[in-house]
Design a protein around this motif. Structure first.
Motif: not given
Length: 274
Positions: A34-35, A48-53
């Protein structure tokens, strides 16, 4: 879909809903990116979700699927900053920005890109969304299936026959939740005037709507037949429906959806020219 990396440009409600929905379907958070200009929002989503930014440019240069989830007013500027065509392998682009035609997206991003335009609605926030999709000719069958599976993470996804039909999708399901909210608001107010407390009117009104929709979803009969089945001759339901008919409800609904459809076309021209 488990092998593709998916990047969201924009980390607002729709992107967040898609991320949560995809993870719930078994997609690894490590394949999601996400950006967003709001770093705090990004950090909270990552925590919260453990995603990459990352940045818009980083996502555009690396992910297999790029989801444009920003406000339509700023989409042109965002697209102009991306250098997607410099990549050896081009991504699938999915736009959930309302009112932006494929022609504008192709002009801003590159006309040889596979682009799918999508019109979701706000119940996607709880995984109950309804999305209409239309793709340009550069989008392969596999990419169409991928776009559909991504949007199905937050509800149902239905393909339309032509891009103009997206305006009708906007009028029906995109704006549709507000119609039901208005109807429920009005029913609850009328029930209070008839003597019910605010709490009871709300509980019964919401459960009645929920039950009716669930019945329609699970029934083999169409909604017209379900209406006939609950309408006894000379009964209370018949009197209420006669009041609706005499008040011009059908014509009013047609007028409302036509107005939304027309405004969707106007916004497409305005955003495209901005």
């Amino acid at each position: 879909m488990n092998t593709e990396t998916i990047g969201m440009i924009g980390a607002g409600n729709m992107a967040s809903s898609l991320i949560h929905g995809l993870i719930a379907k078994g997609i690894s958070p490590g394949s999601l990116y996400a950006a967003d200009p709001d770093q705090l929002k990004l950090d909270l989503l990552a925590e919260k979700c453990g995603i990459n930014i990352g940045s818009n440019q980083t996502l555009a240069a690396t992910v297999d699927v790029l989801v444009l989830a920003v406000k339509p007013q700023v989409l042109r500027g965002v697209c102009r900053q991306l250098d997607i065509l410099a990549r050896p392998e081009l991504p699938l682009v999915i736009s959930v920005a309302a009112g932006i035609p494929l022609g504008n997206l192709e002009q801003w991003l590159g006309d040889n890109l596979a682009i799918t335009r999508c019109m979701p609605n706000t119940p996607a926030l709880i995984g109950k969304g309804a999305s209409g999709l239309f793709a340009n000719p550069q989008t392969s069958v596999q990419q169409r299936e991928l776009a559909e599976s991504i949007m199905e993470a937050v509800g149902i996804a239905v393909w339309v026959d032509n891009e103009q039909a997206i305006d009708a999708v906007t009028a029906l399901s995109g704006s549709g939740p507000a119609y039901y909210f208005l109807f429920l608001e009005t029913m609850q107010a009328a029930a209070r005037e008839l003597g019910l407390s605010e709490s009871v009117a709300k509980q019964l009104g919401l459960q009645t709507a929920h039950g009716a929709i669930e019945l329609a979803l699970h029934s083999k009969e169409d909604v017209a037949e379900l209406r006939r089945q609950v309408t006894s001759p000379g009964g209370t339901t018949e009197q209420a429906l006669l009041a609706f008919e005499n008040g011009g409800l059908r014509a009013l609904v047609h007028k409302a959806l036509s107005a939304a459809n027309q405004r969707s076309k106007e916004l497409a021209r305005e955003y495209g020219e901005s």
